[in-house]
Scaffold this motif. Structure first.
Motif, PDB file in Angstrom:
ATOM      1  N   VAL A  63     -32.985  -4.305 -13.104  1.00 50.95           N
ATOM      2  CA  VAL A  63     -32.177  -3.544 -12.147  1.00 50.95           C
ATOM      3  C   VAL A  63     -30.787  -3.346 -12.744  1.00 50.95           C
ATOM      4  O   VAL A  63     -30.291  -4.203 -13.486  1.00 50.95           O
ATOM      5  CB  VAL A  63     -32.044  -4.312 -10.798  1.00 50.95           C
ATOM      6  N   ILE A  64     -30.161  -2.216 -12.426  1.00 49.29           N
ATOM      7  CA  ILE A  64     -28.734  -2.062 -12.697  1.00 49.29           C
ATOM      8  C   ILE A  64     -28.031  -1.868 -11.358  1.00 49.29           C
ATOM      9  O   ILE A  64     -28.515  -1.147 -10.482  1.00 49.29           O
ATOM     10  CB  ILE A  64     -28.416  -0.902 -13.667  1.00 49.29           C
ATOM     11  N   ALA A  65     -26.931  -2.568 -11.201  1.00 48.58           N
ATOM     12  CA  ALA A  65     -26.164  -2.540  -9.947  1.00 48.58           C
ATOM     13  C   ALA A  65     -24.725  -2.213 -10.300  1.00 48.58           C
ATOM     14  O   ALA A  65     -23.983  -3.069 -10.769  1.00 48.58           O
ATOM     15  CB  ALA A  65     -26.276  -3.890  -9.232  1.00 48.58           C
ATOM     16  N   PHE A  66     -24.339  -0.954 -10.079  1.00 47.79           N
ATOM     17  CA  PHE A  66     -23.034  -0.473 -10.534  1.00 47.79           C
ATOM     18  C   PHE A  66     -22.116  -0.134  -9.363  1.00 47.79           C
ATOM     19  O   PHE A  66     -22.543   0.451  -8.366  1.00 47.79           O
ATOM     20  CB  PHE A  66     -23.192   0.801 -11.372  1.00 47.79           C
ATOM     21  N   ALA A  67     -20.859  -0.500  -9.497  1.00 51.61           N
ATOM     22  CA  ALA A  67     -19.814   0.009  -8.618  1.00 51.61           C
ATOM     23  C   ALA A  67     -19.015   0.998  -9.454  1.00 51.61           C
ATOM     24  O   ALA A  67     -18.254   0.606 -10.336  1.00 51.61           O
ATOM     25  CB  ALA A  67     -18.921  -1.120  -8.107  1.00 51.61           C
ATOM     26  N   ALA A  68     -19.245   2.265  -9.218  1.00 53.10           N
ATOM     27  CA  ALA A  68     -18.596   3.317 -10.006  1.00 53.10           C
ATOM     28  C   ALA A  68     -18.713   4.626  -9.244  1.00 53.10           C
ATOM     29  O   ALA A  68     -19.548   4.763  -8.343  1.00 53.10           O
ATOM     30  CB  ALA A  68     -19.254   3.450 -11.374  1.00 53.10           C
ATOM     31  N   GLY A  69     -17.864   5.561  -9.588  1.00 55.01           N
ATOM     32  CA  GLY A  69     -17.943   6.870  -8.954  1.00 55.01           C
ATOM     33  C   GLY A  69     -19.299   7.496  -9.193  1.00 55.01           C
ATOM     34  O   GLY A  69     -19.885   7.331 -10.268  1.00 55.01           O
ATOM     35  N   ALA A  95       0.840  -1.200   0.000  1.00 52.96           N
ATOM     36  CA  ALA A  95       0.000   0.000   0.000  1.00 52.96           C
ATOM     37  C   ALA A  95       0.876   1.251   0.000  1.00 52.96           C
ATOM     38  O   ALA A  95       1.915   1.298   0.664  1.00 52.96           O
ATOM     39  CB  ALA A  95      -0.914   0.003   1.223  1.00 52.96           C
ATOM     40  N   MET A  96       0.429   2.272  -0.757  1.00 52.96           N
ATOM     41  CA  MET A  96       1.194   3.508  -0.843  1.00 52.96           C
ATOM     42  C   MET A  96       0.403   4.729  -0.366  1.00 52.96           C
ATOM     43  O   MET A  96       0.850   5.478   0.472  1.00 52.96           O
ATOM     44  CB  MET A  96       1.700   3.707  -2.269  1.00 52.96           C
ATOM     45  N   PHE A  97      -0.801   4.946  -0.925  1.00 54.56           N
ATOM     46  CA  PHE A  97      -1.628   6.043  -0.416  1.00 54.56           C
ATOM     47  C   PHE A  97      -3.092   5.818  -0.806  1.00 54.56           C
ATOM     48  O   PHE A  97      -3.383   5.148  -1.799  1.00 54.56           O
ATOM     49  CB  PHE A  97      -1.138   7.417  -0.906  1.00 54.56           C
ATOM     50  N   PRO A  98      -4.037   6.378  -0.023  1.00 59.51           N
ATOM     51  CA  PRO A  98      -5.466   6.240  -0.336  1.00 59.51           C
ATOM     52  C   PRO A  98      -5.835   7.129  -1.512  1.00 59.51           C
ATOM     53  O   PRO A  98      -5.349   8.261  -1.638  1.00 59.51           O
ATOM     54  CB  PRO A  98      -6.144   6.727   0.945  1.00 59.51           C
ATOM     55  N   MET A  99      -6.694   6.622  -2.375  1.00 58.08           N
ATOM     56  CA  MET A  99      -7.125   7.414  -3.523  1.00 58.08           C
ATOM     57  C   MET A  99      -8.558   7.922  -3.329  1.00 58.08           C
ATOM     58  O   MET A  99      -8.788   9.076  -2.997  1.00 58.08           O
ATOM     59  CB  MET A  99      -7.004   6.579  -4.806  1.00 58.08           C
ATOM     60  N   TYR A 100      -9.528   7.055  -3.533  1.00 59.07           N
ATOM     61  CA  TYR A 100     -10.929   7.466  -3.422  1.00 59.07           C
ATOM     62  C   TYR A 100     -11.792   6.228  -3.280  1.00 59.07           C
ATOM     63  O   TYR A 100     -11.311   5.098  -3.401  1.00 59.07           O
ATOM     64  CB  TYR A 100     -11.368   8.284  -4.645  1.00 59.07           C
ATOM     65  N   GLN A 101     -13.080   6.454  -3.038  1.00 59.77           N
ATOM     66  CA  GLN A 101     -14.023   5.358  -2.835  1.00 59.77           C
ATOM     67  C   GLN A 101     -14.828   5.073  -4.109  1.00 59.77           C
ATOM     68  O   GLN A 101     -15.171   5.992  -4.844  1.00 59.77           O
ATOM     69  CB  GLN A 101     -15.003   5.697  -1.716  1.00 59.77           C
ATOM     70  N   THR A 102     -15.115   3.803  -4.313  1.00 54.67           N
ATOM     71  CA  THR A 102     -16.017   3.378  -5.370  1.00 54.67           C
ATOM     72  C   THR A 102     -17.305   2.875  -4.714  1.00 54.67           C
ATOM     73  O   THR A 102     -17.324   1.786  -4.153  1.00 54.67           O
ATOM     74  CB  THR A 102     -15.398   2.257  -6.221  1.00 54.67           C
ATOM     75  N   PRO A 103     -18.395   3.664  -4.740  1.00 54.65           N
ATOM     76  CA  PRO A 103     -19.650   3.232  -4.117  1.00 54.65           C
ATOM     77  C   PRO A 103     -20.371   2.183  -4.957  1.00 54.65           C
ATOM     78  O   PRO A 103     -20.248   2.154  -6.180  1.00 54.65           O
ATOM     79  CB  PRO A 103     -20.479   4.515  -4.046  1.00 54.65           C
ATOM     80  N   PHE A 104     -21.124   1.331  -4.276  1.00 60.54           N
ATOM     81  CA  PHE A 104     -21.985   0.339  -4.922  1.00 60.54           C
ATOM     82  C   PHE A 104     -23.416   0.875  -4.870  1.00 60.54           C
ATOM     83  O   PHE A 104     -23.940   1.114  -3.781  1.00 60.54           O
ATOM     84  CB  PHE A 104     -21.891  -0.999  -4.190  1.00 60.54           C
ATOM     85  N   SER A 105     -24.027   1.078  -6.032  1.00 63.48           N
ATOM     86  CA  SER A 105     -25.367   1.673  -6.060  1.00 63.48           C
ATOM     87  C   SER A 105     -26.301   0.873  -6.956  1.00 63.48           C
ATOM     88  O   SER A 105     -25.896   0.299  -7.965  1.00 63.48           O
ATOM     89  CB  SER A 105     -25.299   3.126  -6.544  1.00 63.48           C
ATOM     90  N   VAL A 106     -27.569   0.847  -6.559  1.00 63.76           N
ATOM     91  CA  VAL A 106     -28.604   0.044  -7.233  1.00 63.76           C
ATOM     92  C   VAL A 106     -29.707   0.976  -7.743  1.00 63.76           C
ATOM     93  O   VAL A 106     -30.178   1.853  -7.012  1.00 63.76           O
ATOM     94  CB  VAL A 106     -29.208  -0.995  -6.264  1.00 63.76           C
ATOM     95  N   THR A 107     -30.125   0.762  -8.990  1.00 64.57           N
ATOM     96  CA  THR A 107     -31.150   1.614  -9.602  1.00 64.57           C
ATOM     97  C   THR A 107     -32.173   0.756 -10.345  1.00 64.57           C
ATOM     98  O   THR A 107     -31.817  -0.239 -10.987  1.00 64.57           O
ATOM     99  CB  THR A 107     -30.516   2.608 -10.593  1.00 64.57           C
ATOM    100  N   ALA A 108     -33.437   1.141 -10.249  1.00 65.83           N
ATOM    101  CA  ALA A 108     -34.517   0.490 -11.004  1.00 65.83           C
ATOM    102  C   ALA A 108     -35.470   1.576 -11.501  1.00 65.83           C
ATOM    103  O   ALA A 108     -35.480   2.695 -10.979  1.00 65.83           O
ATOM    104  CB  ALA A 108     -35.268  -0.501 -10.128  1.00 65.83           C
ATOM    105  N   LEU A 109     -36.257   1.265 -12.495  1.00 61.44           N
ATOM    106  CA  LEU A 109     -37.283   2.206 -12.936  1.00 61.44           C
ATOM    107  C   LEU A 109     -38.379   2.273 -11.893  1.00 61.44           C
ATOM    108  O   LEU A 109     -38.762   1.248 -11.310  1.00 61.44           O
ATOM    109  CB  LEU A 109     -37.879   1.757 -14.277  1.00 61.44           C
ATOM    110  N   SER A 110     -38.912   3.462 -11.650  1.00 65.36           N
ATOM    111  CA  SER A 110     -40.002   3.601 -10.681  1.00 65.36           C
ATOM    112  C   SER A 110     -41.199   2.743 -11.083  1.00 65.36           C
ATOM    113  O   SER A 110     -41.895   2.167 -10.231  1.00 65.36           O
ATOM    114  CB  SER A 110     -40.429   5.067 -10.577  1.00 65.36           C
TER     115      SER A 110
END
Length: 331
Positions: free
Chosen positions: A193-199, A117-132
């Motif tokens: 459903v779409i389930a993305f791990a992305a910024g 490990a060298m240094f922390p960069m950023y977080q990748t959140p896990f988010s879930v989306t569906a049509l209403s």
């Protein structure tokens, strides 16, 4: 010669000039390479933009030749840095943990313990989306056999989100593709459903919001706790102002991204690299806005990898880090 080696050779031939203090000989440069490469991921993604940016910054400040290189992403970066084919790289904590355990699919059985490990960069959140219109407003609403898009095959999202869904008892049909393509399939009724791990905001989800009504689905406290116990992730809240659909922060989890270094690199070099990146956050944010989380206090987000001694010393000296000796390589 591999394509990667050819690219590295071209990068090594590039000359950088500098007036930085690190280039004036006041730092012990014993054993420093004349050039370096940073393993990133595919072009067009956050890893490539962020990694190429800090590679160029470090090269200029330290008077070395170096650049970010296109790779297959976190898993391959662990292998490249472990073997020394790349001096530096970037990874998420999940692929790092698997690589240390010897379950990296690139080299099954090889424990990649020479990547530090060298240094922390950023977080990748896990988010879930569906049509209403689907009526899906919670994880428990997802029907058996739901068609879920998890992002590009082999990505961090595709590697971990299906496992998380299984841990939560969701039965699904797995689909892969680019972010925009999967967003279009959701809108067209080809996915549930779409389930993305992305910024965040994920551009594909922001585009959907403009065109139709969507539900940004948060985890319950119990679901979040289940995932935290089973995977190398951290608590995360998607801020209410991330999407127009959200009226309050949405409970989620995220996986931290860390820069890594070959453990055999000189301590003085890695210490100097960390200093360049961590001492001026505004300069890093100008490279990529994800660097807003590239802050010294986030050193404690690494509970997986051993630290490079040069990096550990920087965080101990400059961030009051309390890093146990057994979490420092060679300690």
């Amino acid at each position: 010669m591999t394509a990667y080696t050819k690219i590295a050779a071209i990068a090594a031939a590039a000359a950088f000039t500098t007036t930085a203090v690190y280039a004036d000989g006041h730092v012990d440069r014993t054993g420093w390479p004349e050039s370096f490469t940073v393993g990133t991921a595919s072009q067009g993604g956050t890893y490539f933009a962020y990694g190429s940016g800090w590679a160029n910054l470090v090269a200029e400040e330290l008077g070395l030749s170096g650049s970010g290189e296109v790779t297959g992403g976190p898993m391959q970066n662990m292998a490249l840095v472990h073997t020394g084919e790349a001096q530096f790289g970037m990874t998420t904590m999940g692929p790092a943990a698997e690589s240390l355990q010897g379950t990296n699919p690139i080299a099954p059985g090889l424990q990649m313990t020479n990547a530090c490990a060298m240094f922390p960069m950023y977080q990748t959140p896990f988010s879930v989306t569906a049509l209403s219109a689907s009526g899906i407003s919670s994880i428990s609403d997802i029907p058996d056999g739901a068609r879920i898009g998890f992002g590009p095959a082999g990505s961090t999202s595709d590697t971990y989100f299906p496992r998380m869904m299984e841990e939560l008892g969701v039965n699904f049909e797995r689909r892969n593709g680019g972010w925009s393509d999967l967003g279009g399939q959701l809108q067209d009724g080809l996915l549930d459903v779409i389930a993305f791990a992305a910024g965040v905001p994920v551009p594909a989800v922001s585009q959907l919001e403009v065109q139709t009504d969507v539900n940004i689905i948060e985890f319950t406290e119990e679901e979040q706790a289940t995932i935290l116990a089973a995977f190398p992730v951290s608590q995360f809240e998607i801020a209410a102002d991330t999407y127009t659909t959200l009226e309050a922060p949405a409970r989620s989890v995220s996986m931290w991204n860390f820069a890594i270094a070959n453990c055999d690199l000189p301590e003085s070099l890695v210490n100097a690299v960390v200093d360049v990146v961590m001492s001026d956050n505004e300069r890093m944010v100008n490279i990529h806005r994800a660097a807003r989380s590239t802050l010294p206090e986030n050193w404690d987000k690494n509970g997986v990898m051993k630290w490079h001694p040069g990096a550990a010393q920087w965080f101990i000296d400059n961030a009051g880090a309390d890093i146990p000796a057994d979490m420092i390589h060679g300690g």
